[in-house]
Design a protein around this motif. Structure first.
Motif, PDB file in Angstrom:
ATOM      1  N   LEU A 150       0.803  -1.168   0.024  1.00  0.00           N
ATOM      2  CA  LEU A 150       0.026  -0.031   0.049  1.00  0.00           C
ATOM      3  C   LEU A 150       0.919   1.250  -0.042  1.00  0.00           C
ATOM      4  N   LEU A 151       0.774   1.882  -1.092  1.00  0.00           N
ATOM      5  CA  LEU A 151       1.936   3.115  -1.194  1.00  0.00           C
ATOM      6  C   LEU A 151       0.958   4.303  -0.928  1.00  0.00           C
ATOM      7  N   ASP A 152       1.149   5.507  -0.038  1.00  0.00           N
ATOM      8  CA  ASP A 152       0.696   6.736  -0.118  1.00  0.00           C
ATOM      9  C   ASP A 152       1.501   7.710  -0.596  1.00  0.00           C
ATOM     10  N   GLU A 153       1.302   8.078  -1.843  1.00  0.00           N
ATOM     11  CA  GLU A 153       1.886   9.146  -2.502  1.00  0.00           C
ATOM     12  C   GLU A 153       3.669   9.122  -2.745  1.00  0.00           C
ATOM     13  N   PRO A 154       3.799   7.927  -3.396  1.00  0.00           N
ATOM     14  CA  PRO A 154       5.552   7.470  -3.280  1.00  0.00           C
ATOM     15  C   PRO A 154       6.143   8.587  -3.910  1.00  0.00           C
ATOM     16  N   SER A 155       5.478   9.551  -4.684  1.00  0.00           N
ATOM     17  CA  SER A 155       6.362  10.528  -5.325  1.00  0.00           C
ATOM     18  C   SER A 155       6.606  11.714  -4.463  1.00  0.00           C
ATOM     19  N   LEU A 156       5.733  12.028  -3.502  1.00  0.00           N
ATOM     20  CA  LEU A 156       5.880  13.069  -2.547  1.00  0.00           C
ATOM     21  C   LEU A 156       7.322  13.335  -2.126  1.00  0.00           C
ATOM     22  N   GLY A 157       7.693  14.497  -2.514  1.00  0.00           N
ATOM     23  CA  GLY A 157       8.985  15.137  -1.983  1.00  0.00           C
ATOM     24  C   GLY A 157      10.028  14.654  -2.949  1.00  0.00           C
ATOM     25  N   LEU A 158       9.982  13.793  -3.917  1.00  0.00           N
ATOM     26  CA  LEU A 158      11.051  13.121  -4.642  1.00  0.00           C
ATOM     27  C   LEU A 158      11.228  14.134  -6.092  1.00  0.00           C
ATOM     28  N   ALA A 159      12.608  14.125  -6.495  1.00  0.00           N
ATOM     29  CA  ALA A 159      12.757  14.712  -8.013  1.00  0.00           C
ATOM     30  C   ALA A 159      12.287  13.771  -9.011  1.00  0.00           C
ATOM     31  N   PRO A 160      11.783  14.612 -10.169  1.00  0.00           N
ATOM     32  CA  PRO A 160      11.224  14.009 -11.296  1.00  0.00           C
ATOM     33  C   PRO A 160      11.982  12.605 -11.626  1.00  0.00           C
ATOM     34  N   LEU A 161      13.186  12.746 -11.581  1.00  0.00           N
ATOM     35  CA  LEU A 161      14.186  11.534 -12.225  1.00  0.00           C
ATOM     36  C   LEU A 161      13.827  10.402 -10.945  1.00  0.00           C
ATOM     37  N   ILE A 162      13.850  10.711  -9.805  1.00  0.00           N
ATOM     38  CA  ILE A 162      13.805   9.589  -9.046  1.00  0.00           C
ATOM     39  C   ILE A 162      12.252   9.010  -8.966  1.00  0.00           C
TER      40      ILE A 162
END
Lengths: 237, 233
Positions: B155-167
């Protein structure tokens, strides 16, 4: 002659043990400008915010606000100098209601905007008596913004304001930030990974990587900068 | 048969009801996305599955009713990467990863190395206190810790939060690999709807605590109102 920048980060270095979080970084923000600060994770963006707000003392260099050094000012007195911020991971008083959180910001108020004005402005008035921690993440970010605004800042530092927002909410946030910048006569420095937002609102953008500044310019210049593309943006798809 | 099924799930915080009769399913080896505006109930949906919020209705996992106890959820093979990350800030990076494997046995060392392969940044900082990591690095750690559980369902709650676009791109590519290689199923809440739909087989759109649209990623991309609100074209 160019006007004096409102904020000058002058050759600042900050080390933690063996890690150089900021390596001779200089950047300036003119009054009334919206400036973006971007870069990969761990590049030093939040560290820069923490140096400007005096949570950290730089090992070298100086930070000047309105021409005077901030290094003699304690973190707790920064808000009275006219600097307010939001935090990347939301640092609200979780036991307090929305309005009480905003009142905390207003304790240092220099501006003419009342707590009620601010709550209406950021569209939180209807939930003002709710516990801050019950609210969705994106709304908590808005409470932080209201708390910062209530202190009547001249310089506002926003750390990832688009976190937790969907596409059309981010678009509205961009419009909102521009309007707020005018209505509250602010100067804004913004850290954000949502490139649509940064490139849409920022007048200029600074780029950090491994604690060093690797680029600076208008959004268009930065997006075309090869070093920035390699370190951060990736090839356009 | 679905690996996970929510049947008429409701949830509330005090007097405020935030989920109404939410039904959704995640199949074996499937990546399913949940989209919606701020406050739509996405985070609460994940919390209802992991039992970290009071819920009504049924959550069925591998054909069994799942008790509303987070530790039982973890032992059943569900790992939750929560909003706000929840890393243990006084512990080192490596200790945080080891805790992720607490509910299972074997291969802990090798799996930690696998996480370090995924996130070389964490490898450089393996003995550093988690609290001294940057925000994005903490997000990598929260993901790595969940991987350590070798869950059947992530269960993943917003994995992109706070991460750079490439990551962020790298993370979704990694999820795809984990799904294919290990047959892991993933239920992901993500604001970057374009990216989520590029990787998800199906998605649900929540509005004010209700599922208002459900379908394959292609169907959602063809849906006018979804396009306007969540995809931006």
């Amino acid at each position: 002659m160019r006007p004096l920048p409102l904020l000058e980060v002058d050759n600042v270095s900050k080390r933690f043990g063996g890690i150089v979080a900021l390596d001779a970084v200089s950047l300036s923000v003119e009054a009334g400008e919206i400036v973006g600060l971007i870069g990969p994770n761990g590049a030093g963006k939040t560290t820069a915010f923490n140096v400007i707000t005096r949570l950290y003392t730089p090992d070298e260099g100086d930070v000047r606000f309105d021409g005077a050094s901030l290094l003699g000012t304690q973190a707790s007195a920064i808000v009275r100098r006219g600097i307010a911020r939001t935090f990347q991971n939301v640092e609200l008083f979780h036991g307090l209601s929305v309005i009480d959180n905003v009142r905390v910001g207003a304790h240092a108020r220099q501006g003419e905007h009342s707590v009620d004005d601010v709550l209406f402005y950021v569209n939180l008035h209807s939930v003002r008596h709710r516990g801050a921690s019950e609210l969705p993440y994106g709304t908590q970010k808005r409470v932080e913004l209201a708390r910062a605004l209530a202190s009547g800042p001249r310089l506002l530092l926003l750390d990832e304001p688009a976190g937790g927002l969907s596409h059309d909410e981010v678009e509205r946030l961009g419009t909102f930030i521009r309007r707020m910048c005018g209505d509250f006569e602010l100067t804004i420095l913004i850290v954000e990974h949502h490139m649509g937002l940064v490139m849409g609102v920022a007048d200029r953008v600074h780029v950090l990587d491994f604690g060093r500044k690797i680029g600076e310019g208008t959004p268009a210049e930065v997006q075309a900068n090869q070093a920035v593309i390699e370190a951060y943006l990736g090839a356009p798809t | 048969m679905s690996l996970l099924e929510l049947q008429g799930v409701g949830a509330r915080y005090g007097p405020v009801k935030v989920l109404h009769e939410v039904s959704l399913a995640v199949g074996e080896g499937e990546l399913v996305a949940v989209l919606g505006a701020n406050g739509a109930g996405k985070t609460t949906t994940l919390r209802a599955v992991s039992g970290t919020v009071r819920r009504s209705g049924d959550v069925i996992f591998e054909g069994q009713k799942l008790p509303r106890r987070p530790e039982a959820t973890a032992r059943a093979g569900i790992a939750h990467v929560p909003e706000g990350r929840g890393t243990f800030n006084e512990l080192s990076v490596l200790e945080n990863l080891r805790l992720g494997a607490y509910v299972r046995r074997g291969k802990v060392k090798a799996d930690a190395e696998r996480v370090f392969d995924f996130f070389p940044r964490l490898d450089e900082r393996r003995n550093q206190q988690a609290g001294t990591l940057s925000g994005g690095e903490q997000q990598m750690l929260a993901l790595g810790r969940a991987m350590m559980a070798r869950p059947k369902l992530l269960l993943l709650d917003e994995p992109s939060l706070g991460l750079a676009p490439l990551i962020v791109k790298g993370i979704f590519d990694s999820l795809e690999r984990m799904k294919q290689k290990e047959g892991m199923s993933i239920l992901v809440v993500e604001q970057n709807a374009n990216l989520a739909l590029a990787h998800a087989a199906r998605a649900y759109v929540l509005e004010v605590g209700r599922v208002v649209v459900a379908g394959t990623s292609d169907e959602l991309r063809a849906n006018e109102s979804v396009r306007k609100s969540y995809l931006g074209y």
